[in-house]
Design a protein around this motif. Structure first.
Motif, mmCIF file in Angstrom:
data_model
loop_
_atom_site.group_PDB
_atom_site.id
_atom_site.type_symbol
_atom_site.label_atom_id
_atom_site.label_comp_id
_atom_site.label_asym_id
_atom_site.label_seq_id
_atom_site.Cartn_x
_atom_site.Cartn_y
_atom_site.Cartn_z
ATOM 1 N N ARG A 1 6.741 65.864 -34.058
ATOM 2 C CA ARG A 1 7.184 66.713 -32.799
ATOM 3 C C ARG A 1 7.458 68.109 -32.659
ATOM 4 O O ARG A 1 7.091 68.840 -33.929
ATOM 5 C CB ARG A 1 8.770 65.832 -33.688
ATOM 6 C CG ARG A 1 8.864 64.678 -33.706
ATOM 7 C CD ARG A 1 10.223 64.184 -33.765
ATOM 8 N NE ARG A 1 10.434 62.712 -33.760
ATOM 9 C CZ ARG A 1 11.241 62.150 -32.726
ATOM 10 N NH1 ARG A 1 11.047 62.659 -30.909
ATOM 11 N NH2 ARG A 1 11.317 60.818 -32.666
ATOM 12 N N ARG B 1 11.566 67.042 -29.167
ATOM 13 C CA ARG B 1 10.479 66.401 -28.297
ATOM 14 C C ARG B 1 9.401 66.165 -28.961
ATOM 15 O O ARG B 1 9.072 66.665 -29.996
ATOM 16 C CB ARG B 1 10.375 67.654 -26.630
ATOM 17 C CG ARG B 1 11.153 67.570 -26.923
ATOM 18 C CD ARG B 1 10.738 67.952 -24.644
ATOM 19 N NE ARG B 1 10.659 69.316 -25.268
ATOM 20 C CZ ARG B 1 9.252 69.639 -25.182
ATOM 21 N NH1 ARG B 1 8.048 69.147 -24.461
ATOM 22 N NH2 ARG B 1 8.828 71.219 -25.626
ATOM 23 N N LEU C 1 5.222 65.919 -29.382
ATOM 24 C CA LEU C 1 4.679 67.043 -28.842
ATOM 25 C C LEU C 1 3.087 65.729 -28.326
ATOM 26 O O LEU C 1 2.831 64.385 -27.913
ATOM 27 C CB LEU C 1 3.233 66.993 -30.659
ATOM 28 C CG LEU C 1 2.434 67.011 -30.100
ATOM 29 C CD1 LEU C 1 2.606 69.096 -29.444
ATOM 30 C CD2 LEU C 1 1.235 67.523 -31.483
ATOM 31 N N PRO C 2 3.463 66.827 -27.216
ATOM 32 C CA PRO C 2 2.969 65.841 -25.523
ATOM 33 C C PRO C 2 1.076 65.276 -26.032
ATOM 34 O O PRO C 2 0.620 65.873 -26.571
ATOM 35 C CB PRO C 2 2.932 67.260 -24.316
ATOM 36 C CG PRO C 2 3.746 68.098 -25.700
ATOM 37 C CD PRO C 2 3.800 67.845 -27.209
ATOM 38 N N LYS C 3 0.832 64.029 -25.270
ATOM 39 C CA LYS C 3 -0.064 63.417 -25.669
ATOM 40 C C LYS C 3 -1.204 64.916 -24.751
ATOM 41 O O LYS C 3 -1.827 65.343 -23.794
ATOM 42 C CB LYS C 3 -0.913 62.910 -24.184
ATOM 43 C CG LYS C 3 -2.438 62.043 -24.244
ATOM 44 C CD LYS C 3 -1.614 60.110 -23.344
ATOM 45 C CE LYS C 3 -3.100 60.239 -23.257
ATOM 46 N NZ LYS C 3 -2.908 58.613 -22.181
ATOM 47 N N SER D 1 -2.660 67.480 -26.392
ATOM 48 C CA SER D 1 -2.517 67.964 -27.070
ATOM 49 C C SER D 1 -3.474 67.756 -29.080
ATOM 50 O O SER D 1 -4.202 66.850 -29.449
ATOM 51 C CB SER D 1 -1.029 67.981 -28.372
ATOM 52 O OG SER D 1 -0.333 68.373 -27.291
ATOM 53 N N ASP E 1 -1.209 59.851 -28.282
ATOM 54 C CA ASP E 1 0.089 59.022 -27.486
ATOM 55 C C ASP E 1 1.035 60.313 -27.812
ATOM 56 O O ASP E 1 0.816 61.770 -28.556
ATOM 57 C CB ASP E 1 0.529 58.193 -27.799
ATOM 58 C CG ASP E 1 0.735 57.047 -26.271
ATOM 59 O OD1 ASP E 1 1.795 58.226 -25.576
ATOM 60 O OD2 ASP E 1 1.386 55.690 -26.541
ATOM 61 N N GLU E 2 2.522 60.292 -26.841
ATOM 62 C CA GLU E 2 2.914 60.548 -27.395
ATOM 63 C C GLU E 2 3.522 60.909 -28.465
ATOM 64 O O GLU E 2 4.176 59.625 -29.149
ATOM 65 C CB GLU E 2 4.419 61.055 -26.834
ATOM 66 C CG GLU E 2 4.175 60.786 -24.820
ATOM 67 C CD GLU E 2 4.184 61.911 -24.512
ATOM 68 O OE1 GLU E 2 5.114 63.292 -24.806
ATOM 69 O OE2 GLU E 2 3.117 62.475 -23.821
ATOM 70 N N ILE F 1 -0.987 73.241 -27.658
ATOM 71 C CA ILE F 1 0.151 72.578 -27.386
ATOM 72 C C ILE F 1 -0.257 72.102 -25.686
ATOM 73 O O ILE F 1 -0.402 73.349 -24.837
ATOM 74 C CB ILE F 1 1.666 72.526 -26.636
ATOM 75 C CG1 ILE F 1 2.326 72.818 -28.417
ATOM 76 C CG2 ILE F 1 2.312 71.543 -26.235
ATOM 77 C CD1 ILE F 1 3.183 73.530 -28.994
ATOM 78 N N ALA F 2 -0.598 70.869 -24.676
ATOM 79 C CA ALA F 2 -0.839 70.375 -23.766
ATOM 80 C C ALA F 2 0.191 70.711 -23.161
ATOM 81 O O ALA F 2 1.396 70.870 -23.180
ATOM 82 C CB ALA F 2 -1.706 68.357 -23.534
ATOM 83 N N HIS F 3 -0.300 70.508 -21.691
ATOM 84 C CA HIS F 3 0.272 71.568 -20.067
ATOM 85 C C HIS F 3 1.169 72.376 -20.888
ATOM 86 O O HIS F 3 1.982 72.758 -19.811
ATOM 87 C CB HIS F 3 0.761 70.102 -19.720
ATOM 88 C CG HIS F 3 0.317 69.030 -19.853
ATOM 89 N ND1 HIS F 3 -0.622 68.973 -19.263
ATOM 90 C CD2 HIS F 3 0.460 67.875 -20.328
ATOM 91 C CE1 HIS F 3 -1.123 67.215 -19.027
ATOM 92 N NE2 HIS F 3 -0.170 66.773 -19.864
ATOM 93 N N SER F 4 0.760 73.582 -21.401
ATOM 94 C CA SER F 4 1.441 74.473 -21.923
ATOM 95 C C SER F 4 0.420 75.801 -22.458
ATOM 96 O O SER F 4 -0.816 75.764 -23.112
ATOM 97 C CB SER F 4 1.876 74.691 -23.476
ATOM 98 O OG SER F 4 2.921 75.733 -23.643
#
Length: 810
Positions: A734, A739, A741-743, A745, A759-760, A778-781
């Motif tokens: 987390r 939240r 951890l994004p899939k 990452s 996965d998430e 971190i993915a998408h970041s």
């Protein structure tokens, strides 16, 4: 991020437009093992077009194998070869080991074996590498001829001493007497760079004392330029049409292992029936004992009898537990069923007969045989045997008539001889064949006829008064019928008649079995034999049924005016041990007996024990041990299977015992040092080795549990495999705000990707450390965080598939 995705295709187009300026750089990159990839990104150009620095860093790493040790899937010329552990230096050099290249069928130069890191990819400009980061796979392309040549020749080398042993002992005790019998066979072979020194010794202990026999000692080597096997010493003449005993001499012959029909054994089978438990079967050829073993009461079938050749009959003696015996003859016409395919070519042998009657001269002989393949469906063999006082020629025709669509085969052979021992000439004709009449019916037959004056070389050396048993006619017939409603029915008959006193040997055997449902099976066997003053009749009826893993048998046995009824139970004590308990009663004299037996595969040897006792104070005890010992540089190993002349040893990188290795010669097991003897590796063909990964401890992985070997005959091969002993870790991760951890990452250890969130919040580490601090992108970041954990020792890693922890990425 959207800007990055928009600029990336523009940047790629820009690079394509400037390909002339970067072509030399890309070509250099393809051939460079330091990069291990087929292309590099022009980072300066991408940077000028606004690509983010961290994205450019990831693109740069996509084309390179990370420094350190990596488990990589390797394919060669499009064929998947397996997973391997590759070490990459900080400078980007891929270190190829001998094991990796040899597994792929590529040569490893001897001059590079002392190198700490062999840069094979940069050793030749014909080598091309392509690295795929997303699949962790490496594609290698080399000229096809590099592999083909190796596969044709076979890998050579190695030094080892292998000893096969087969021992049994039987002890009979009664009120009146006590007698025992022991037998030990040692087959040894010293392999030194594909030269093989073979020797066989037999030791027999009975009431008359100890007898030692050395059957043969010879040196053997395959000559690739001649495509022939060379032998010198006390040898058995191969690929001959003549009945020849062991000779002292030299021989050149085709390698039977190169024949397509070879399956690792000679295929010779002897079938018969014993009247009492733990009867001893003795098989002789040329008046020499070639095989002996213990068998239970009832019908028996002995496989791969080590005969010298198929040109002389076998004399079989069954010695019963109480000392009585029965004999029968397996004629040459029946042995012809076990003829193996032989490759075309010539065979040459020169020497002197070894076993010569006392007081007679030792004749020197020369024999030459040639195999031809003039047509697709038939072959021709001819031969000549020359000695000072004996000459013989032979011709044989073998075929599979195409008109019968491959359902039948035949063999026709003629031998003419002239000898000055008795100033006579003789002729022998032999015809044999088999035919699959229908899908359920097969028939085989053989007939041999000798003229009154025909004798073999061994018989010719005997005096006239001693020639009592040279053959007149031999006949063999067998039929098999297996309709579904009847089960399986087989009938075989053989008879041999000699000229002197018209002596006749006959043996007939009938077998029938029928399965009813899944758990019930009925069987019937009957045999009758006669020869000389002996006669024997045997009938046995069995009812077999199962209950779970236990098997029950009730039987009736009748032989020589005696009737026996009994019951037995057998089952498994473990995966490797079986037991048998039986009770029976002889109705003729009311003798009752009980018997117990244990058979155990002890991984490094085979053990059999049995004991029998009746109400008349007669007892029988037997012990049998079989296996092999191999001595090689810096080691010794044990096998429960017999060694062939081409074998090896497998060594794990960790001292782990009890790991099963599935081989062509049976299952081998690693010992306390993590080493296992590989008893049989078929030469001149691909052979697979596989670790049974289902039997590994749960905290152990294997990098590549498969090997494919292609060895020349006489090679002793050392194979190494790598195990990973680590912790499998399932992490629920987390972020600081709670939240998941994004899939997608990624977890990094310095500049090396360790894992990715599949996965998430789900991360799986296959070889985790007890304590770690990992950097997370971190993915998408563009944000990063640090994931830290420390494991406790409360859980037993050996018994758990993986550990579960929950962590927060700070």
């Amino acid at each position: 991020m959207h800007k990055t995705l928009f600029l990336l295709p523009i940047s790629l187009f820009f690079l394509a437009a400037n390909c002339n300026a970067t072509a030399e750089k890309e070509k250099s990159t393809v051939q460079s093992s330091a990069q291990g990839s087929t292309e590099d990104w022009d980072l300066e150009t991408l940077k000028r077009h606004g690509l983010a620095a961290d994205v450019m860093e990831n693109l740069d790493r996509l084309g390179k194998i990370p420094a350190g040790t990596n488990v990589v899937d390797i394919s060669l010329n499009g064929d998947f070869m397996g997973s391997f552990q590759l070490r990459v230096t900080p400078q980007g050099v891929i270190c190829f080991t001998p094991e990796i290249l040899e597994e792929m069928g590529l040569p490893f130069p001897d001059t590079a074996r002392s190198d700490g890191c062999y840069d094979w990819a940069n050793s030749d400009n014909q080598i091309s590498l392509a690295w795929q980061q997303e699949t962790q796979s490496l594609s290698i392309v080399v000229p096809a001829a590099w592999r083909v040549n190796r596969r044709q020749e076979g890998e050579t080398g190695g030094t080892a001493l292998g000893i096969n042993y087969n021992y049994f002992s039987s002890l009979n005790i009664s009120r009146e007497q006590r007698n025992g019998y022991s037998w030990l066979t040692l087959d040894s072979s010293l392999n030194v760079h594909n030269w093989m020194l073979h020797s066989q010794q037999n030791f027999q202990q009975d009431d008359e004392g100890l007898t030692t026999t050395v059957n043969s000692t010879y040196l053997e080597h395959y000559l690739s330029k001649l495509n022939k096997t060379f032998e010198i010493g006390e040898i058995t003449v191969h690929n001959t049409l003549f009945a020849l005993d062991t000779i002292k001499g030299v021989q050149l012959s085709p390698d039977y292992i190169l024949s397509e029909d070879n399956d690792g054994g000679n295929g010779v089978v002897v079938e018969g029936s014993a009247n009492t438990p733990q009867a001893r079967v003795e098989v002789r050829q040329y008046d020499q004992l070639v095989y002996t073993t213990l068998v239970p009461a009832g019908p028996f079938s002995l496989d791969n009898i080590p005969v010298q050749n198929l040109n002389a009959p076998l004399n079989v003696t069954v010695v019963e537990t109480h000392g009585a015996s029965q004999q029968f003859v397996v004629p040459v016409t029946q042995l012809r069923r076990f003829t193996r395919g032989t490759p075309p070519g010539y065979s040459l042998a020169v020497g002197k007969i070894q076993n010569v009657p006392d007081g007679r001269g030792v004749p020197a002989i020369l024999t030459l045989n040639q195999n031809w393949q003039p047509g697709a469906w038939w072959s021709l063999r001819n031969g000549a045997l020359l000695s000072e006082r004996y000459h013989s020629v032979a011709l044989a025709l073998d075929g599979v008539p195409p008109i019968l669509a491959g359902k039948a085969s035949f063999s026709l052979q003629a031998i003419a001889e002239q000898n000055s021992y008795h100033h006579s000439n003789g002729l022998q004709l032999l015809l044999s064949g088999n035919h699959n009449l229908t899908r359920n019916v097969s028939l085989s037959a053989g007939l041999s006829k000798n003229s009154p004056t025909f004798v073999t070389l061994n018989e010719a050396m005997l005096g006239s008064a001693e020639q009592k048993n040279h053959q007149n006619t031999e006949l063999s017939l067998s039929i098999n019928w297996s309709p579904q409603w009847l089960g399986s029915l087989s009938l075989s008959h053989s008879r041999t008649r000699s000229y002197q006193n018209a002596r006749l040997w006959r043996y007939t055997m009938l077998n029938w079995n029928r399965r009813i449902g899944q758990n019930l099976r009925l069987s019937l066997s009957a045999s009758t034999g006669s020869g000389g003053k002996q006669k024997n009749k045997n009938i046995m009826l069995n009812v077999n049924w199962s209950m779970g893993e236990k098997h029950f048998r009730h039987y009736y046995r009748s032989y020589n005016h005696r009737e026996v009824v009994g019951s037995e139970i057998n089952g498994h004590l473990s995966d490797s041990s079986d037991y048998n308990l039986s009770v029976e009663q002889d109705n003729s004299d009311r003798t009752r007996s009980v018997q117990a037996a244990l058979n155990s595969d002890m991984r490094y040897t085979r053990l059999s024990l049995s004991a029998q006792r009746d109400n008349r104070h007669f007892s029988n005890y037997t012990l049998g041990v079989q296996g092999a010992v191999a001595l090689y540089p810096y080691g010794v190993g044990f096998s429960n299977n017999l060694l062939s002349d081409t074998y090896g040893v497998l060594a794990l990188n960790k001292p782990l015992a009890g790991v099963p290795i599935i081989t062509s010669g049976g299952t081998a097991w690693t010992d306390w040092r993590g080493k296992a003897i590989l008893p049989y590796i078929p030469p001149w063909q691909d052979s697979s080795l596989n670790i049974d990964v289902d039997k590994l401890p749960k905290n152990i992985d294997v990098i590549n549990g498969h090997r494919t070997l292609h060895l020349a005959r006489g090679t002793f091969k050392k194979v190494q495999m790598t195990l990973l002993t680590g912790i499998r870790l399932l992490i629920t991760a987390r972020l600081a705000d709670g939240r998941l951890l994004p899939k997608g990452s990624t977890l990094w250890e310095e500049d090396r990707i360790v894992a990715e969130a599949v996965d998430e919040g789900v991360i799986f580490l296959s070889n985790a450390a007890n304590k770690a601090n990992l950097n997370v992108k971190i993915a998408h970041s563009t944000e990063q965080c640090t994931l830290s954990y420390q494991l406790s020792d409360e859980q037993d890693d050996d018994k758990m598939l993986y550990k579960k922890i929950e962590v927060t990425c700070q």
